[in-house]
Design a protein around this motif. Structure first.
Motif, PDB file in Angstrom:
ATOM      1  N   PRO A  51     -11.302  14.945 -35.331  1.00  0.00           N
ATOM      2  CA  PRO A  51     -11.616  14.778 -36.874  1.00  0.00           C
ATOM      3  C   PRO A  51     -11.527  13.016 -36.826  1.00  0.00           C
ATOM      4  CG  PRO A  51      -9.401  15.719 -36.463  1.00  0.00           C
ATOM      5  CD  PRO A  51     -10.441  15.940 -35.134  1.00  0.00           C
ATOM      6  N   THR A  52     -12.291  12.441 -37.469  1.00  0.00           N
ATOM      7  CA  THR A  52     -12.034  10.919 -37.871  1.00  0.00           C
ATOM      8  C   THR A  52     -12.400  10.563 -39.295  1.00  0.00           C
ATOM      9  OG1 THR A  52     -14.311   9.855 -37.450  1.00  0.00           O
ATOM     10  CG2 THR A  52     -13.061  10.547 -35.534  1.00  0.00           C
ATOM     11  N   PRO A  53     -12.055   9.603 -39.994  1.00  0.00           N
ATOM     12  CA  PRO A  53     -12.577   9.410 -41.389  1.00  0.00           C
ATOM     13  C   PRO A  53     -14.009   9.296 -41.651  1.00  0.00           C
ATOM     14  CG  PRO A  53     -10.730   7.773 -40.643  1.00  0.00           C
ATOM     15  CD  PRO A  53     -11.305   8.483 -39.209  1.00  0.00           C
ATOM     16  N   ALA A  57     -15.851  13.515 -34.045  1.00  0.00           N
ATOM     17  CA  ALA A  57     -16.359  12.867 -32.841  1.00  0.00           C
ATOM     18  C   ALA A  57     -16.328  13.902 -31.702  1.00  0.00           C
ATOM     19  CB  ALA A  57     -15.262  11.640 -32.635  1.00  0.00           C
ATOM     20  N   ASP A  58     -17.607  14.032 -31.030  1.00  0.00           N
ATOM     21  CA  ASP A  58     -17.607  15.050 -29.736  1.00  0.00           C
ATOM     22  C   ASP A  58     -16.899  14.025 -28.647  1.00  0.00           C
ATOM     23  OD1 ASP A  58     -19.839  13.382 -30.390  1.00  0.00           O
ATOM     24  OD2 ASP A  58     -20.726  14.114 -28.318  1.00  0.00           O
ATOM     25  N   ALA A  59     -16.106  14.855 -27.784  1.00  0.00           N
ATOM     26  CA  ALA A  59     -15.342  14.372 -26.874  1.00  0.00           C
ATOM     27  C   ALA A  59     -14.852  15.322 -25.920  1.00  0.00           C
ATOM     28  CB  ALA A  59     -13.975  13.589 -27.347  1.00  0.00           C
ATOM     29  N   VAL A  60     -14.214  14.911 -24.610  1.00  0.00           N
ATOM     30  CA  VAL A  60     -13.914  15.723 -23.778  1.00  0.00           C
ATOM     31  C   VAL A  60     -12.178  15.606 -23.275  1.00  0.00           C
ATOM     32  CG1 VAL A  60     -14.744  14.280 -21.647  1.00  0.00           C
ATOM     33  CG2 VAL A  60     -14.139  16.790 -21.606  1.00  0.00           C
ATOM     34  N   LEU A  61     -11.495  16.477 -23.199  1.00  0.00           N
ATOM     35  CA  LEU A  61     -10.081  16.268 -23.125  1.00  0.00           C
ATOM     36  C   LEU A  61      -9.557  17.087 -21.788  1.00  0.00           C
ATOM     37  CD1 LEU A  61      -7.366  15.807 -24.503  1.00  0.00           C
ATOM     38  CD2 LEU A  61      -7.099  18.339 -25.201  1.00  0.00           C
ATOM     39  N   ARG A 108     -21.179   8.966 -34.658  1.00  0.00           N
ATOM     40  CA  ARG A 108     -21.874   8.935 -35.971  1.00  0.00           C
ATOM     41  C   ARG A 108     -23.071   9.018 -35.982  1.00  0.00           C
ATOM     42  NH1 ARG A 108     -17.725   5.332 -35.430  1.00  0.00           N
ATOM     43  NH2 ARG A 108     -16.068   5.200 -36.935  1.00  0.00           N
ATOM     44  N   THR A 109     -23.959   8.849 -35.192  1.00  0.00           N
ATOM     45  CA  THR A 109     -25.365   8.833 -34.915  1.00  0.00           C
ATOM     46  C   THR A 109     -25.669   9.850 -33.934  1.00  0.00           C
ATOM     47  OG1 THR A 109     -25.311   6.093 -35.031  1.00  0.00           O
ATOM     48  CG2 THR A 109     -27.582   7.518 -34.394  1.00  0.00           C
ATOM     49  N   ALA A 148      -7.675   7.411 -34.862  1.00  0.00           N
ATOM     50  CA  ALA A 148      -8.105   8.915 -34.873  1.00  0.00           C
ATOM     51  C   ALA A 148      -7.754   9.590 -33.493  1.00  0.00           C
ATOM     52  CB  ALA A 148      -9.277   9.308 -35.546  1.00  0.00           C
ATOM     53  N   PHE A 149      -8.258   9.001 -32.611  1.00  0.00           N
ATOM     54  CA  PHE A 149      -8.169   9.519 -31.204  1.00  0.00           C
ATOM     55  C   PHE A 149      -6.852   9.598 -30.862  1.00  0.00           C
ATOM     56  CE2 PHE A 149     -12.819   7.598 -30.602  1.00  0.00           C
ATOM     57  CZ  PHE A 149     -12.990   8.730 -31.001  1.00  0.00           C
TER      58      PHE A 149
END
Length: 288
Positions: A51-53, A57-61, A108-109, A148-149
């Protein structure tokens, strides 16, 4: 950050003629060229939405498998974004004992992957959409994202919040690492920039001007062709670190822009491994 004016050697340099990246998951091991131990490491990998403002955001942990807690690291990819080779780099770092988040900077895009198939940096039809995406990443957007990250990383049960956090950037994301260290100076204790573009500019928002706002130690690895185009940058960086009393290693490597990311024609294994070893020394000294 990544256009032909201030991201030296990445797009405009003719030595990158026909540089291509093939993004195929089935051949990721061959593309990455990473040590077998890294590919076989006992690491947990999870696709996540952060979650960001401005949305999710898709990401990998990544984190070591099993019970335990480890220092957090934010790994920004280069302009081609979150893709198999950066997953392998994230996995390799996690195997060293870190909780690693590799985000899609362009969430975002567009969801990752941003680029599929072959990519030619000398083809304007391919480059221009990428530059348009890059233009959406304003300083304000990056500052929101890094906050956020790091917050997301700190919420993970595997993260040891008593230890400092690290951040690293490649090519166009080198400046993002500087931003992270300034925005979250309460957490970031180590910063790595590898062939980072636009770290020193004449603008009022030049990333090097953020150094006094940080509380981190730095490794800044500069490509030789970037240094040839902007030889004063290393001197300005060293002076800025000294004035801010921030420990830093600023070094020009005998390799061209992009040398750290496996899979491209400019990848230099010896210099990449040396830079990786320097990164690990930085983290072990400052995230302990």
């Amino acid at each position: 950050m990544c256009d032909s004016d201030n991201h030296q050697g990445y797009i405009a340099d003719t030595s990158f003629t026909r540089r291509s990246v093939v993004l195929t998951i089935s051949s990721v091991a061959a593309i990455a060229g990473l040590p077998t131990a890294a590919l076989a490491a006992n690491v947990t990998e999870t696709d996540v939405m952060v979650p960001t403002p401005d949305g999710s955001a898709d990401a990998v942990l990544f984190h070591p498998a099993g019970k335990g807690t480890w220092p957090a690291v934010l790994m920004w990819p280069d302009i081609l974004g979150l893709r198999p080779v950066f997953r392998e780099m994230g996995r390799r770092l996690a195997a060293e004992g870190y909780v690693v988040l590799v985000p899609n900077p362009f969430y975002r895009t567009k969801r990752a992957p941003i680029v599929t198939g072959e990519f030619d940096f000398n083809d304007p039809k391919q480059v221009q959409p990428l530059l348009a995406l890059k233009a959406t990443l304003t300083d304000a957007a990056i500052d929101k994202d890094v906050a956020a990250f790091i917050t997301f990383l700190d919420k993970q049960k595997q993260t040891n919040r008593r230890k400092g956090a690290g951040v690293q950037g490649y090519c166009f994301s080198g400046p993002f690492a500087f931003h992270a260290a300034a925005v979250r100076s309460d957490r970031i204790r180590a910063v790595g920039s590898f062939h980072g573009g636009g770290l020193v500019t004449k603008d009022a928002n030049s990333p090097h001007l953020l150094i006094p706002k940080t509380k981190a130690s730095f490794v800044v690895a500069i490509a030789r062709n970037d240094d040839q185009k902007q030889p004063e940058a290393k001197t300005i960086l060293k002076a800025a670190f000294a004035a801010a009393k921030r420990p830093a290693v600023v070094e020009v490597y005998p390799a061209d822009h992009g040398w750290c990311v496996p899979g491209s024609q400019v990848y230099d294994h010896a210099s990449a491994e040396r830079a990786w070893a320097e990164l690990l020394r930085l983290y072990r000294a400052n995230l302990a």
